[in-house]
Enzyme design. Structure first.
Site, PDB file in Angstrom:
ATOM      1  N   GLY A 107      68.032  18.735  12.933  1.00 21.41           N
ATOM      2  CA  GLY A 107      67.383  19.731  13.778  1.00 21.41           C
ATOM      3  C   GLY A 107      67.400  19.303  15.228  1.00 21.41           C
ATOM      4  O   GLY A 107      67.693  18.153  15.548  1.00 21.41           O
ATOM      5  N   GLY A 128      63.471  16.995  21.514  1.00 21.18           N
ATOM      6  CA  GLY A 128      64.237  15.907  20.940  1.00 21.18           C
ATOM      7  C   GLY A 128      65.100  16.333  19.772  1.00 21.18           C
ATOM      8  O   GLY A 128      65.120  17.493  19.362  1.00 21.18           O
ATOM      9  N   LYS A 135      62.266  11.813  14.658  1.00 23.07           N
ATOM     10  CA  LYS A 135      62.510  12.608  15.863  1.00 23.07           C
ATOM     11  C   LYS A 135      62.602  11.705  17.083  1.00 23.07           C
ATOM     12  O   LYS A 135      61.663  10.979  17.404  1.00 23.07           O
ATOM     13  CB  LYS A 135      61.367  13.604  16.049  1.00 23.07           C
ATOM     14  CG  LYS A 135      61.492  14.421  17.309  1.00 23.07           C
ATOM     15  CD  LYS A 135      60.634  15.647  17.241  1.00 23.07           C
ATOM     16  CE  LYS A 135      61.020  16.614  18.337  1.00 23.07           C
ATOM     17  NZ  LYS A 135      60.433  17.923  18.142  1.00 23.07           N
ATOM     18  N   ASP A 186      54.019  25.892  20.853  1.00 16.08           N
ATOM     19  CA  ASP A 186      55.358  26.318  20.465  1.00 16.08           C
ATOM     20  C   ASP A 186      55.368  26.729  18.989  1.00 16.08           C
ATOM     21  O   ASP A 186      56.139  26.212  18.196  1.00 16.08           O
ATOM     22  CB  ASP A 186      56.369  25.203  20.755  1.00 16.08           C
ATOM     23  CG  ASP A 186      57.810  25.731  20.779  1.00 16.08           C
ATOM     24  OD1 ASP A 186      57.985  26.977  20.779  1.00 16.08           O
ATOM     25  OD2 ASP A 186      58.743  24.914  20.779  1.00 16.08           O
TER      26      ASP A 186
END
Ligand SMILES: *[C@@H]1O[C@H](CO)[C@@H](O)[C@H](O)[C@H]1NC(C)=O
Ligand SMILES: *[C@@H]1O[C@H](CO)[C@@H](O)[C@H](O)[C@H]1NC(C)=O
Ligand SMILES: *[C@@H]1O[C@H](CO)[C@@H](O)[C@H](O)[C@H]1NC(C)=O
Ligand SMILES: *[C@@H]1O[C@H](CO)[C@@H](O)[C@H](O)[C@H]1NC(C)=O
Ligand SMILES: *[C@@H]1O[C@H](CO)[C@@H](O)[C@H](O)[C@H]1NC(C)=O
Length: 811
Positions: free
Chosen positions: A529, A534, A550, A642
């Site tokens: 992803g 990041g 991540k 988000d």
């Protein structure tokens, strides 16, 4: 001579040892006893997890206890005589010839604890594998006469229940095991509650005292009053309260504990580190517990510095060792009386809450009016709590006592402290005394319980000396063993490293090295992803756990600042939030390690059409719960900023877990208004109008994004798709919303708009009432005016209502 006496003691030592060793069994038979003087006089469960024996609780003070022995430090799970420890000499626990279980103290006539035999059969005392100490009959039909599971102290083991008779009461402090101030119990109305019961004050603090049980999701109709945790991590109580631990559904050793700090926690045993780790707790915000800082004291919490207390201006700490005793005025209490005329003033304290001891509740229109209410009450009123209501009125609570004070950014209320004008204007007195750690844990003293010497007698004194010698010898052996172990440990550098790495394990996460993560991710190759600051990689940790790693692009962030933020995120713990296992901070690398979600994100699942209506509804509900926790149950400044389907991950049971939270900068109040959020965050299509119009950013931005996600889940259309459906113009963020609004408004009946809106992929298999409710909730969430949007916890309530309505209806 020296060698000779040494040999003599050595043989004595061997001799005592053989006697002791023969007693490592899990049962005590009628006519025998366990002595406080023989450390090996214990019962050991046959799986060797638990022991029962005399546990030292102070200087020469022992309590007969059951303790877990697989952990680094033995953990006491039950005590017979927590408030009446016995002497370290001559005390014993005996199962008499007649089957009575009696704890005797050296010289005290009255036994501090006993259980009488009520059965005609011979009895035995047995320590079972689950930690239950049982007095049972020895015959073909084994009957339990008494068991420790029926009278818990502060701990609940697997298989044990909280009941009307069996409540949990915390210990005084970490080191003082006597009965403390916090109690988990079933109340008269059948609800499970937490109570603070101090020497002077007492109050219920969980569920929130201003809520009715029904508003807290509790039922008061089930009279069975039982609650227990299962080995997978599901806690369920007869009043409908339930939770899942963060490691659910892993099958591990677990326990529940009413901790001495007033928090009720679930722990899981980590077999690798041999420690108990927190897997759920009732309060992420520890100041919500009552009675912490005493009268006139205020509790404040910082994720890094922990919980601290301070005294209000004009007040000073009563007892330097014990915050629970609170603070006393530095002025004369009579100084607040009305005879003193106009000599008072009010000190304004923002974001502060005092709970309880209201003289009355008055609706007012201004602060002045509220202060006047307090002045009119003369010396009875010590200050006022002032609160803004949704209907634009103010509530004024004049206080007779200033207690349960807490000070936190997420409190929406002000306190006006009434002070003599002289004190108020005295600039040498700080508004807040320098905060210090709440010293509740400090209040342990040693117990002075010296054994009275019996009359001098030469044989006895010789025996005493022998015993003394054995004691010295055994101590030196213990010292040797300790020394040896310590040395061996030192030689294994790995071990020390291991300990350091797991220092943070109480909060459930650890520090990784960059090289370790490089190996785990096969050199950062398996990308799964991107975005949110990041790139995310799949990794297999050295204990075979699958993780999502991540790598953040935060070039200019200092290590300390990073650690502060991480420790906050690491403390967040909710079944609908992704679990962070650890982090790495090394040179310029800033890496987060999360649990890996097999089922990927909601975005993928929506586009591949693999979610039926029930799953979608559960995702909506779980996501709302996760966000409500972020906004309201922990520190309010954890805004997500988000929220979108890409950030909602699904576990093996399709339960949603919100990811990527806490990455927006930790805010404090001043920053919230200005700098930190001046840059636009979030993703096009999901962003609230506040970002566009540069308005104040609050938790309502997440509510807006969540509303868009709901609309997307119902319709199967992303905000971008709707964009292309609609050519009528308008500001981009409003297009999806107005498309829905039009459909809902202009359709002749509900059925018509539902059919127009709902995702065709569902092939008509959905619950009409739930869809209608979900869309109505979503449309409230996407109101342009943030004040008209509900909070996330209100969303949870609204969704649950529709859920129950549907379940309650005959089909
Ligand atoms: C107690 O028993 C254990 C084994 O069960 C033994 O290793 C230890 O040396 C004994 N200690 C004493 C003081 O008898
Ligand atoms: C076993 O004991 C219990 C309790 O004393 C009794 O109710 C039960 O009938 C007994 N069962 C048998 C088989 O004797
Ligand atoms: C009451 O709670 C118990 C235990 O959780 C449960 O087994 C029982 O079904 C409940 N009774 C009712 C009437 O809901
Ligand atoms: C708490 O205990 C520590 C060491 O035991 C001591 O140094 C400290 O002063 C104590 N704090 C208070 C507030 O009594
Ligand atoms: C525990 O606290 C109680 C009450 O403050 C005190 O009487 C007792 O001595 C303490 N016990 C120990 C072992 O410190």
């Amino acid at each position: 001579m020296k060698i000779q006496s040494c040999c003599f003691f050595f043989f004595l030592f061997l001799f005592t040892n053989t006697i002791s060793l023969s007693s490592t069994t899990n049962t005590l038979q009628q006519g025998s006893s366990l002595s406080v003087e023989k450390p090996n006089d214990t019962l050991v469960s046959s799986n060797r997890d638990f022991s029962a024996g005399f546990f030292p609780v102070g200087d020469n003070a022992f309590c007969f206890s059951v303790y877990f022995t697989k952990s680094k430090q033995p953990l006491v799970v039950w005590m017979a005589n927590r408030d009446q420890p016995v002497n370290g000499k001559y005390s014993k626990l005996s199962l008499s010839k007649y089957g009575n279980l009696i704890l005797t103290d050296a010289k005290r006539k009255k036994s501090p604890w006993s259980i009488s035999n009520t059965s005609p059969f011979p009895l035995q005392l047995k320590l079972r594998n689950n930690g239950n100490l049982v007095l049972e009959t020895v015959n073909s039909n084994v009957t339990v006469i008494w068991q420790s599971f029926d009278s818990p102290t502060d701990t609940l083991l697997l298989g044990q229940q909280v009941t009307e008779q069996a409540s949990l009461i915390s210990s005084k402090s970490e080191k003082n095991y006597s009965t403390g101030f916090y109690k988990l119990y079933f109340d008269n109305d059948n609800a499970l509650r937490l109570l603070f019961k101090g020497p002077l004050l007492s109050s219920v603090y969980w569920p929130a005292p201003w809520q009715l049980p029904i508003d807290a999701g509790r039922s008061t109709y089930n009279v069975s009053k039982t609650a227990q945790l299962d080995s997978l991590g599901h806690f369920i109580s007869s009043d409908a309260f339930e939770f899942f631990t963060s490691d659910y559904p892993k099958r591990v050793r677990r326990l529940l504990k009413m901790d001495h700090d007033g928090n009720f926690r679930a722990y899981s045993f980590n077999e690798k580190t041999k420690t108990w780790e927190v897997s759920w707790q009732a309060f992420p915000e520890p100041c919500s517990v009552h009675g912490l800082c005493g009268e006139n004291g205020i509790c404040t919490y910082h994720p890094v510095n922990g919980r601290t207390c301070y005294c209000l201006k004009g007040y000073k700490l009563k007892n330097g060792n014990d915050w629970r005793q609170g603070c006393e005025p530095e002025f004369k209490p009579s100084d607040l009386s009305c005879n003193h005329g106009e000599s008072f003033g009010f000190l304004h304290l923002q974001n502060m809450e005092l709970y309880g001891y209201d003289l009355k509740v008055v609706k007012v229109t201004s602060v002045k009016q509220c202060q006047q209410v307090c002045l009119d009450l003369c010396e009875k009123c010590k200050g006022v709590q002032f609160k803004f209501n949704r209907d634009s009125t103010y509530d004024c609570f004049p206080k007779s006592l200033l207690v349960n004070g807490r000070d936190s950014h997420n409190i929406d209320g002000d306190v006006y402290l009434k002070l003599p004008r002289v004190t108020l204007l005295d600039s040498t007195m700080p508004v807040k005394h320098t905060p210090m750690k709440c010293s509740i844990e400090n209040s342990s003293q040693t117990l002075n319980r010296f054994y009275e010497k019996p009359s001098k007698n030469s044989t006895l004194s010789f025996l005493t000396w022998v015993a003394y010698g054995i004691g010295v010898f055994e101590i030196s052996i213990v010292f040797f063993v300790w020394f040896f172990l310590f040395r061996t440990n030192k030689n294994h550098g790995d071990n020390v490293d291991q300990i350091q790495r797991h220092l943070l394990s109480a909060t459930g996460f650890q520090r990784f090295s960059y090289s370790e993560l490089k190996i785990a991710t096969e050199g950062f190759t398996k990308e799964i992803g991107r975005g949110g600051g990041g790139v995310v990689y799949k990794a297999i940790l050295d204990d075979d756990r699958v993780a999502a790693v991540k790598q953040l692009n935060v070039a200019d962030q200092g290590e300390a600042e990073f650690l502060a933020e991480i420790s906050t995120i690491g403390m967040l713990n909710h079944m609908n939030l992704i679990d962070m296992w650890g982090y790495c901070v090394e040179g310029k690398h800033r890496i987060l390690v999360y649990e890996f979600m097999e089922h990927g994100s909601l975005a993928e699942k929506l586009s591949s059409n693999s979610l039926d209506w029930n799953k979608r509804f559960n995702v909506a509900l779980g996501t709302a719960k996760g966000l409500a926790y972020l906004h309201e149950e922990c520190l309010e400044w954890v805004l997500h900023c988000d929220v979108k389907p890409q950030n909602i991950l699904l576990d093996t049971n399709f339960q949603p877990k919100v990811a990527d939270f806490g990455l927006s900068k930790l805010l404090n109040r001043d920053e919230r208004v200005s700098s930190a959020f001046s840059r636009i965050r979030g993703t096009r299509g999901y962003m609230a109008p506040e970002w566009v119009y540069n308005l104040r950013i609050t938790s309502k931005v997440d509510v807006y994004s969540y509303g868009i996600v709901l609309l997307e889940m119902v319709s199967g259309k992303s905000p971008m798709e709707i964009h292309s459906l609609d050519n009528s113009g308008g500001i981009e963020h409003q297009r999806m919303v107005s498309w829905f609004m039009d459909k809902v408004k202009n359709a002749p009946t509900t059925m018509v708009w539902i059919e127009e809106i709902v995702d065709g992929n569902l092939e008509g298999k959905y619950d009409v009432n739930q869809v209608e409710n979900l869309v109505r909730v979503a449309l409230k969430c996407v109101k342009d005016d943030m004040n008209e949007r509900p909070s996330m916890s209100q969303v949870v309530e609204m969704l649950l209502q529709s859920h129950e309505k549907v379940r309650g209806q005959p089909r």
